[in-house]
Design a protein around this motif. Structure first.
Motif, PDB file in Angstrom:
ATOM      1  N   ARG A  79      38.436  64.063 123.882  1.00  0.00           N
ATOM      2  CA  ARG A  79      39.373  63.353 123.003  1.00  0.00           C
ATOM      3  C   ARG A  79      40.564  64.227 122.641  1.00  0.00           C
ATOM      4  O   ARG A  79      41.707  63.758 122.574  1.00  0.00           O
ATOM      5  CB  ARG A  79      38.654  62.876 121.741  1.00  0.00           C
ATOM      6  N   VAL A  80      40.320  65.514 122.417  1.00  0.00           N
ATOM      7  CA  VAL A  80      41.406  66.432 122.064  1.00  0.00           C
ATOM      8  C   VAL A  80      42.330  66.643 123.258  1.00  0.00           C
ATOM      9  O   VAL A  80      43.563  66.688 123.103  1.00  0.00           O
ATOM     10  CB  VAL A  80      40.828  67.764 121.547  1.00  0.00           C
ATOM     11  N   ALA A  81      41.786  66.765 124.468  1.00  0.00           N
ATOM     12  CA  ALA A  81      42.614  66.928 125.665  1.00  0.00           C
ATOM     13  C   ALA A  81      43.507  65.710 125.871  1.00  0.00           C
ATOM     14  O   ALA A  81      44.692  65.842 126.221  1.00  0.00           O
ATOM     15  CB  ALA A  81      41.731  67.165 126.887  1.00  0.00           C
ATOM     16  N   LYS A  82      42.963  64.523 125.645  1.00  0.00           N
ATOM     17  CA  LYS A  82      43.754  63.294 125.773  1.00  0.00           C
ATOM     18  C   LYS A  82      44.877  63.264 124.735  1.00  0.00           C
ATOM     19  O   LYS A  82      46.023  62.921 125.050  1.00  0.00           O
ATOM     20  CB  LYS A  82      42.835  62.083 125.603  1.00  0.00           C
ATOM     21  N   ALA A  83      44.560  63.646 123.505  1.00  0.00           N
ATOM     22  CA  ALA A  83      45.585  63.685 122.454  1.00  0.00           C
ATOM     23  C   ALA A  83      46.660  64.707 122.780  1.00  0.00           C
ATOM     24  O   ALA A  83      47.849  64.472 122.550  1.00  0.00           O
ATOM     25  CB  ALA A  83      44.936  63.998 121.108  1.00  0.00           C
ATOM     26  N   GLN A  84      46.276  65.861 123.342  1.00  0.00           N
ATOM     27  CA  GLN A  84      47.256  66.888 123.698  1.00  0.00           C
ATOM     28  C   GLN A  84      48.220  66.390 124.766  1.00  0.00           C
ATOM     29  O   GLN A  84      49.423  66.653 124.693  1.00  0.00           O
ATOM     30  CB  GLN A  84      46.538  68.163 124.174  1.00  0.00           C
ATOM     31  N   LYS A  85      47.726  65.658 125.739  1.00  0.00           N
ATOM     32  CA  LYS A  85      48.607  65.092 126.764  1.00  0.00           C
ATOM     33  C   LYS A  85      49.615  64.137 126.146  1.00  0.00           C
ATOM     34  O   LYS A  85      50.784  64.112 126.536  1.00  0.00           O
ATOM     35  CB  LYS A  85      47.780  64.386 127.839  1.00  0.00           C
TER      36      LYS A  85
END
Length: 197
Positions: free
Chosen positions: A119-125
């Motif tokens: 979820r954090v990787a998706k938000a960072q993108k």
């Protein structure tokens, strides 16, 4: 704010040194022992002040705010060979009910879980594309018994749970880190209507 906390800590050491001084005056010890104890105590609060300066930029292992904007993230994958459990670092800014900032940005450290890392990787993108990301913190649980959050950050579904901790006696739980973090696109702030004549 952090500088104030450091100043309070140093003043606490000064107070303890003064307390020690008043106790040492009444004791029947050689004068050099008394002077040495006072000098060592005084050196300790100077050392603490400069040592704490290096900690100011570290991610805090405490619970995230109830409502926040994600400014940046960093995911540290677990390394079994070196015995590192991994971590998720979030740079967040607390928001009020209208999605307006209410404090200074702060770095938080959360325990690594695969679900949260995704979820954090998706938000960072999304942040890198220029899309603001916000979030809510819900208390520890699976999400099955939690109600849907209300307000501007409502997502339409209960926040996903990541119950990977050991419950009440898990050190991460005791530190407030075992909250579920739900990351969503951040809506525009809800500003009050303007009185246009």
């Amino acid at each position: 704010m952090l500088e104030t906390n450091l100043l309070c800590l140093v003043l606490a050491y000064v107070f303890l040194s003064l307390l020690m001084l008043t106790v040492l005056i009444g004791l029947a010890l050689p004068r050099l022992v008394k002077i040495g104890a006072i000098v060592v105590a005084s050196l300790f609060y100077v050392v603490v002040f400069f040592s704490m300066q290096g900690l100011l930029g570290w991610s805090a292992p405490v619970g995230v705010p109830a409502r926040f904007q994600v400014l940046w993230t960093r995911i540290v994958e677990p390394n079994v060979v070196q015995g590192e459990t991994g971590a998720i670092h979030l740079w967040l800014e607390e928001l009020d009910a209208a999605n307006l900032p209410t404090g200074e940005p702060r770095a938080y450290r959360l325990p690594y879980t695969t679900n949260l890392a995704g979820r954090v990787a998706k938000a960072q993108k999304e942040i890198e594309k220029g899309n603001l990301q916000g979030g809510r913190a819900e208390f520890f649980g699976t999400g099955a018994s939690q109600s849907v959050p209300t307000g501007p950050l409502q997502t339409g579904a209960p926040p996903g749970g990541d119950p990977s901790g050991g419950g009440l006696f898990d050190p991460a739980f005791l530190g407030g880190q075992s909250r579920n973090v739900d990351l969503v696109p951040l809506p525009k702030p809800a500003l009050p209507p303007k009185n246009i004549p």
